[in-house]
Design an enzyme around this catalytic site. Structure first.
Site, PDB file in Angstrom:
ATOM      1  CG  ASP A  79      -0.511  -6.643   7.713  1.00 37.73           C
ATOM      2  OD1 ASP A  79       0.938  -6.670   7.414  1.00 37.73           O
ATOM      3  OD2 ASP A  79      -1.387  -6.823   6.845  1.00 37.73           O
ATOM      4  CE  LYS A 178       3.316  -3.999   5.328  1.00 35.28           C
ATOM      5  NZ  LYS A 178       2.183  -4.781   5.631  1.00 35.28           N
ATOM      6  CG  HIS A 179       3.883  -3.008   0.298  1.00 30.61           C
ATOM      7  ND1 HIS A 179       4.019  -1.570   0.979  1.00 30.61           N
ATOM      8  CD2 HIS A 179       3.046  -3.830   0.690  1.00 30.61           C
ATOM      9  CE1 HIS A 179       2.702  -1.944   1.757  1.00 30.61           C
ATOM     10  NE2 HIS A 179       2.248  -2.953   1.668  1.00 30.61           N
ATOM     11  CG  HIS A 191      -5.700  -3.408  -0.915  1.00 26.18           C
ATOM     12  ND1 HIS A 191      -4.711  -2.510  -0.325  1.00 26.18           N
ATOM     13  CD2 HIS A 191      -5.746  -4.452   0.104  1.00 26.18           C
ATOM     14  CE1 HIS A 191      -3.908  -3.080   0.604  1.00 26.18           C
ATOM     15  NE2 HIS A 191      -4.850  -4.179   1.026  1.00 26.18           N
ATOM     16  CG  ASP A 264       0.708  -7.085  -0.233  1.00 26.20           C
ATOM     17  OD1 ASP A 264       0.206  -7.419   0.720  1.00 26.20           O
ATOM     18  OD2 ASP A 264       0.681  -5.959  -0.544  1.00 26.20           O
TER      19      ASP A 264
END
Length: 511
Positions: A79, A178-179, A191, A264
């Site tokens: 990342d 992304k996303h 998350h 993800d």
């Protein structure tokens, strides 16, 4: 090895990207490559320390894959959303985050940031970047996207996203938009839980999807599907990453995306609050994902999730043709990026190619363009200051670079620091009202109104109070103190902010 030579387990393994468990090739990580024959390895923060260390890890991983694993080079992903240096402790360029790049709006410099990131990453052996974020962040309450986004409008995000993607891919590194289908206008961090995009199709088509549509038109080679529910398209409220309607129906078929669909991280709570990691991997393949980012914490768990997909094929829940469809795309992409046994060249792990003065100038030019003065704050406000009334700098420990640069121009500067931005309030409250104060704080997420209101009030009670903000624009837009908004705490932004206050000239790049 080609598709015809692979058995079922080897085909399934090409779909998996597992994390490296250490900063050097330990036995469990080696087994992911040699025993499970994984198609990819993800390098998280714990595996990204210094360029030479990363280069040695990547070399050892590729050697293990070629000699003892699948015989095919690995996708080695990270990342690196703000340059190869954003996760390393030293030795590579750390660019301003996307929001700062968006504030500057310069496509040529955005492209250059992509080029330099690709060249530095490949010099270490990282060939697949899970970047750029092309979510449109127009929600002040978004707890996770924030300064990772280029901005609040579709045009800015689309233009600069395409520029960065070109910079990556034209210099040999796979880019990932992304996303999907858009994580910007949410107020839940995936998350921790499952965000929901509650909008109608017309709004989603014209706004959230716009940067993804442009990235696809521009030739992006990977799209990461997020853990986001979109009831307007899939009323089951499945995360997009596990939804056939969104992954295959919308992304693959309606938007005609022919590249790699990446999930993800599948251990995020937006998934695991509903499904086991094994269930999630099976559902992601059924939905149409090509690469499963299976963020396991042990070799045994990696073995379990791979076996779950193999079993699903054997029991007829997934067809072998579905697996082969993804393997074909993976092998074609590896061919395109010279990740074949015949073409692959090991990085020479030469740190001379990283962190060059020319590359640092690009980062500094981006930072100089990004700085946004608010409420009348002028360039050079600290230049030529009288010595009898020194400025007092109140800061958090993350702004040490700014402080060091400021001291060089203000030798009589007084300074007090706290471990984090929250602690600066106590330091401010202890100052007399005739003080001349600079408040320098940073955070990579919104700070919250309690802090920002208190800081603004305290600065307003001083003889002079200036706010230098290395964080979200939403923290300071509605405040009253003169402010220099720098968006994040990249080293170049800290240097630029000090230079602005001291009246120094901008860095310019001649085409």
């Amino acid at each position: 090895m080609n598709l015809q030579e692979m058995n079922l387990r080897e085909k399934v393994a090409q779909l998996f990207t597992f994390p490296a468990f250490a900063s050097a090739l330990d036995e469990d990580t080696r087994k992911l490559v040699t025993r499970l024959k994984a198609g990819g390895i993800f390098l998280g923060t714990s595996a990204l320390i210094r360029p030479r260390q990363v280069g040695e890890l990547c070399r050892d991983l590729q050697q293990a894959s070629l000699e003892e694993g699948s015989g095919i080079p690995l996708f080695i992903a990270a990342d690196l959303v703000a340059g190869a240096g954003c996760k390393l402790r030293e030795g590579a360029v750390h660019f301003p985050k996307n929001r700062a790049i968006g504030a500057g709006g310069d496509e040529a410099l955005a492209y250059e940031s992509g080029r330099i990131t690709a060249e530095e990453s490949l010099a270490m052996g990282v060939n697949f970047n899970y970047s750029p974020v092309v979510d449109i962040n127009n929600n002040p309450l978004n707890p996770v996207i924030g300064t990772h986004s280029f901005g609040e409008d579709a045009d800015t995000v689309s233009r600069l996203g395409r520029a960065v993607i070109r910079g990556y891919q034209e210099h040999g590194m796979i880019a990932t938009a992304k996303h999907f289908p858009g994580h910007g206008d949410t107020h839940v961090d995936s998350h921790e839980a499952l965000p929901v995009l509650p909008f109608g199709r017309e709004r989603l088509e014209s706004f959230e999807l716009a940067p993804f549509r442009e990235a696809i038109r521009g030739g992006v080679d990977a799209v990461m599907v997020g853990h986001i529910a979109v009831p307007a398209w899939d009323d089951s409220s499945l995360p997009a990453s596990l939804s056939y309607t969104l992954t295959t129906g919308l992304l693959r078929e309606r938007l005609n995306f022919q590249g790699l669909i990446v999930t993800d991280g599948l251990s995020m709570k937006g998934i695991t609050n509903q499904f086991t990691l094994e269930e999630a991997c099976v559902r992601a393949v059924q939905a149409g994902a090509d690469i499963l980012l299976a963020t396991v914490d042990s070799y045994e768990q990696a073995e379990s999730v791979l076996e779950a997909v193999v079993t699903a094929v054997e029991q007829g829940e997934i067809t072998e043709a579905r697996i082969e469809e993804s393997v074909r795309r993976i092998l074609q992409m590896k061919q395109k990026y010279r990740l074949t046994a015949e073409q692959y060249q090991f990085p020479d792990i030469s740190t001379d190619r990283l962190n060059s003065p020319a590359s640092q100038r690009i980062s500094r030019a981006l930072a100089d363009q990004a700085l946004t003065p608010l409420r009348g704050l002028q360039r050079g406000v600290l230049a030529g200051e009288p010595q009898e009334q020194p400025w007092i700098l109140i800061r958090d420990e993350h702004t040490a670079g700014f402080a060091e640069r400021l001291r060089s121009g203000l030798p009589n500067l007084r300074e007090e620091s706290a471990p984090s931005y929250e602690g600066t309030l106590a330091l401010l409250s202890e100052l007399p009202e005739d003080a001349r104060v600079l408040l320098a704080v940073s955070h990579n997420k919104p700070m919250g109104e309690a802090f920002t209101e208190a800081a603004d009030r305290l600065l307003g009670s001083m003889r002079e109070g200036l706010w230098i903000h290395f964080g979200s624009e939403y923290d300071v837009r509605e405040r009253s103190a003169p402010c220099l908004l720098a968006y994040d705490r990249a080293p170049s932004l800290q240097a630029s902010a000090a230079a602005y206050l001291l009246g120094e000239e901008k860095v310019t790049i001649v085409p």
